[in-house]
Motif scaffolding. Structure first.
Motif, PDB file in Angstrom:
ATOM      1  N   PRO A 147     -47.036 100.461 -17.498  1.00  0.00           N
ATOM      2  CA  PRO A 147     -46.259  99.448 -18.216  1.00  0.00           C
ATOM      3  C   PRO A 147     -45.782  98.336 -17.273  1.00  0.00           C
ATOM      4  CG  PRO A 147     -45.602 101.634 -18.924  1.00  0.00           C
ATOM      5  CD  PRO A 147     -46.544 101.828 -17.774  1.00  0.00           C
ATOM      6  N   GLY A 148     -46.040  97.087 -17.682  1.00  0.00           N
ATOM      7  CA  GLY A 148     -45.644  95.939 -16.877  1.00  0.00           C
ATOM      8  C   GLY A 148     -46.722  95.431 -15.940  1.00  0.00           C
ATOM      9  N   GLU A 150     -50.242  93.861 -14.540  1.00  0.00           N
ATOM     10  CA  GLU A 150     -51.247  92.883 -14.949  1.00  0.00           C
ATOM     11  C   GLU A 150     -52.602  93.398 -14.482  1.00  0.00           C
ATOM     12  OE1 GLU A 150     -51.010  88.308 -14.535  1.00  0.00           O
ATOM     13  OE2 GLU A 150     -52.367  88.962 -12.928  1.00  0.00           O
ATOM     14  N   TRP A 232     -55.061  91.354 -18.765  1.00  0.00           N
ATOM     15  CA  TRP A 232     -54.212  92.035 -19.729  1.00  0.00           C
ATOM     16  C   TRP A 232     -52.848  92.311 -19.098  1.00  0.00           C
ATOM     17  CZ3 TRP A 232     -59.171  93.466 -18.486  1.00  0.00           C
ATOM     18  CH2 TRP A 232     -60.142  93.403 -19.502  1.00  0.00           C
ATOM     19  N   ARG A 233     -51.788  92.104 -19.835  1.00  0.00           N
ATOM     20  CA  ARG A 233     -50.444  92.492 -19.414  1.00  0.00           C
ATOM     21  C   ARG A 233     -50.059  93.730 -20.203  1.00  0.00           C
ATOM     22  NH1 ARG A 233     -47.195  91.589 -15.156  1.00  0.00           N
ATOM     23  NH2 ARG A 233     -47.693  89.349 -15.262  1.00  0.00           N
ATOM     24  N   VAL A 234     -49.860  94.854 -19.505  1.00  0.00           N
ATOM     25  CA  VAL A 234     -49.581  96.118 -20.175  1.00  0.00           C
ATOM     26  C   VAL A 234     -48.150  96.099 -20.715  1.00  0.00           C
ATOM     27  CG1 VAL A 234     -49.588  98.627 -19.965  1.00  0.00           C
ATOM     28  CG2 VAL A 234     -51.124  97.250 -18.526  1.00  0.00           C
ATOM     29  N   PRO A 235     -47.992  96.259 -22.023  1.00  0.00           N
ATOM     30  CA  PRO A 235     -46.646  96.210 -22.609  1.00  0.00           C
ATOM     31  C   PRO A 235     -45.840  97.479 -22.323  1.00  0.00           C
ATOM     32  CG  PRO A 235     -48.270  96.673 -24.310  1.00  0.00           C
ATOM     33  CD  PRO A 235     -49.047  96.416 -23.048  1.00  0.00           C
ATOM     34  N   PRO A 236     -44.518  97.431 -22.493  1.00  0.00           N
ATOM     35  CA  PRO A 236     -43.696  98.636 -22.296  1.00  0.00           C
ATOM     36  C   PRO A 236     -44.166  99.774 -23.197  1.00  0.00           C
ATOM     37  CG  PRO A 236     -42.313  96.681 -22.498  1.00  0.00           C
ATOM     38  CD  PRO A 236     -43.709  96.252 -22.845  1.00  0.00           C
ATOM     39  N   HIS A 238     -46.820 101.571 -22.917  1.00  0.00           N
ATOM     40  CA  HIS A 238     -48.275 101.623 -23.074  1.00  0.00           C
ATOM     41  C   HIS A 238     -48.946 101.741 -21.711  1.00  0.00           C
ATOM     42  CE1 HIS A 238     -47.067 100.002 -26.954  1.00  0.00           C
ATOM     43  NE2 HIS A 238     -48.268 100.312 -27.429  1.00  0.00           N
ATOM     44  N   TYR A 239     -50.252 102.108 -21.749  1.00  0.00           N
ATOM     45  CA  TYR A 239     -51.017 102.283 -20.521  1.00  0.00           C
ATOM     46  C   TYR A 239     -52.411 101.693 -20.696  1.00  0.00           C
ATOM     47  CZ  TYR A 239     -47.235 105.447 -19.415  1.00  0.00           C
ATOM     48  OH  TYR A 239     -45.979 105.955 -19.186  1.00  0.00           O
ATOM     49  N   PHE A 257     -54.568  99.020 -25.485  1.00  0.00           N
ATOM     50  CA  PHE A 257     -53.712  99.899 -24.692  1.00  0.00           C
ATOM     51  C   PHE A 257     -53.515 101.268 -25.361  1.00  0.00           C
ATOM     52  CE2 PHE A 257     -52.300  95.461 -24.202  1.00  0.00           C
ATOM     53  CZ  PHE A 257     -52.658  95.268 -22.871  1.00  0.00           C
ATOM     54  N   PRO A 259     -50.802 103.917 -26.390  1.00  0.00           N
ATOM     55  CA  PRO A 259     -49.354 104.118 -26.566  1.00  0.00           C
ATOM     56  C   PRO A 259     -48.894 105.428 -25.942  1.00  0.00           C
ATOM     57  CG  PRO A 259     -50.447 103.559 -28.655  1.00  0.00           C
ATOM     58  CD  PRO A 259     -51.526 103.896 -27.675  1.00  0.00           C
TER      59      PRO A 259
END
Length: 292
Positions: A147-148, A150, A232-236, A238-239, A257, A259
């Motif tokens: 998460p977070g 790039e 891609w920017r990995v959201p909170p 997620h992986y 991603f 979840p």
């Protein structure tokens, strides 16, 4: 149709437990009183089966839900780390204790680390939505983005947070030893055997990828141009997951991603490896191999 084995186990545990419990509370004493002296009370067949199977099913349910669960590798997307026909065990408590069926985390223990090989429920391709035929199936990939992070993939090269992930060339990819018998190519090929031939004929190479904090082997074909050139920017929560067989893996580069709630566990050991279709053999050299 996707069979939810955990739901089946829960249902069987509940059913056999209720039958055995109700009989013990309501009928067993009366049945014993009506039985002639010197004879053992005869249980109804359904009660006898429930009493016998309940503890067995309960133990399997608890072991599978909270300790370890077996899986079989169905594709070559994780070659060379995992081969088609490998049977693996997944640590179910690496990322927290979850209730079976509803998958609700009740005890947080740990979080995935970059480089972990994880099993997860496929979240589905957003382009296909609910019509995705693989939705909910179990997938296995390697976590490369937390998460977070790039993540970028350009010209067959992985970048994490703007830094190129270094690789060390090891060797050309060669057909696995299971492909040949007495120097002759087997006539019956499994999916993994076919992948072997394709990779070997395509001049694939095996490299050691130096992920931050982890190292592992990958396969790529130098003369194949990457079909993705994205960031891609990995959201909170997620992986970002990729297969080690980089040119033959449908992963987060394609469908997005993973979840956190879809995680099943961390793969940690190969306990059986069965190669081939008609003339399958056990590859004893892979038994007990730790997954890195």
């Amino acid at each position: 149709m996707h069979l939810d084995f955990a739901a089946v186990l829960v249902a069987l545990t509940f059913l056999t437990g209720v039958i055995w419990g109700l009989d013990t509370l309501l009928f067993a004493k009366d049945r014993a009183a009506r039985t002639p002296a010197g004879e053992l009370p005869r249980e109804p067949l359904l009660v006898e089966y429930s009493r016998s199977f309940f503890p067995v099913i309960l133990i399997v349910l608890l072991f599978r839900s909270f300790l370890a669960e077996p899986f079989r590798i169905p594709s070559g997307s994780m070659m060379p780390t995992l081969l088609v026909g490998d049977f693996i065990l997944v640590n179910k408590f690496s990322y927290g204790i979850r209730l079976p069926v509803i998958d609700k985390k009740i005890i947080p223990i740990g979080e995935p680390q970059r480089g972990d090989v994880v099993v997860f429920r496929y979240p589905g391709d957003p382009k296909l939505g609910a019509s995705d035929p693989n939705l909910g199936n179990d997938y296995i990939k390697r976590i490369v983005g937390l998460p977070g992070d790039e993540i970028a993939y350009r010209d067959n090269t992985l970048f994490v947070n703007g830094e190129q992930v270094a690789t060390t060339y090891l060797q050309p990819y060669v057909e696995s030893k299971e492909m040949r018998w007495d120097g002759k190519l087997r006539s019956s090929l499994s999916a993994s055997d076919t992948e072997d031939r394709k990779l070997a004929s395509g001049q694939a190479v095996v490299s050691l990828e130096h992920l931050p904090g982890a190292e592992h082997r990958v396969i790529d074909i130098p003369n194949v141009t990457s079909t993705t050139d994205n960031v891609w920017r990995v959201p909170p929560g997620h992986y970002f997951a990729m297969g080690d067989n980089r040119d033959n893996s449908a992963d987060s580069r394609v469908w997005g991603f993973v979840p956190e709630e879809n995680l099943v566990g961390k793969a940690f050991v190969i306990w059986m490896s069965w190669r081939g279709l008609d003339n399958g053999v056990i590859d004893f050299s892979r038994l007990g191999t730790l997954i890195k």
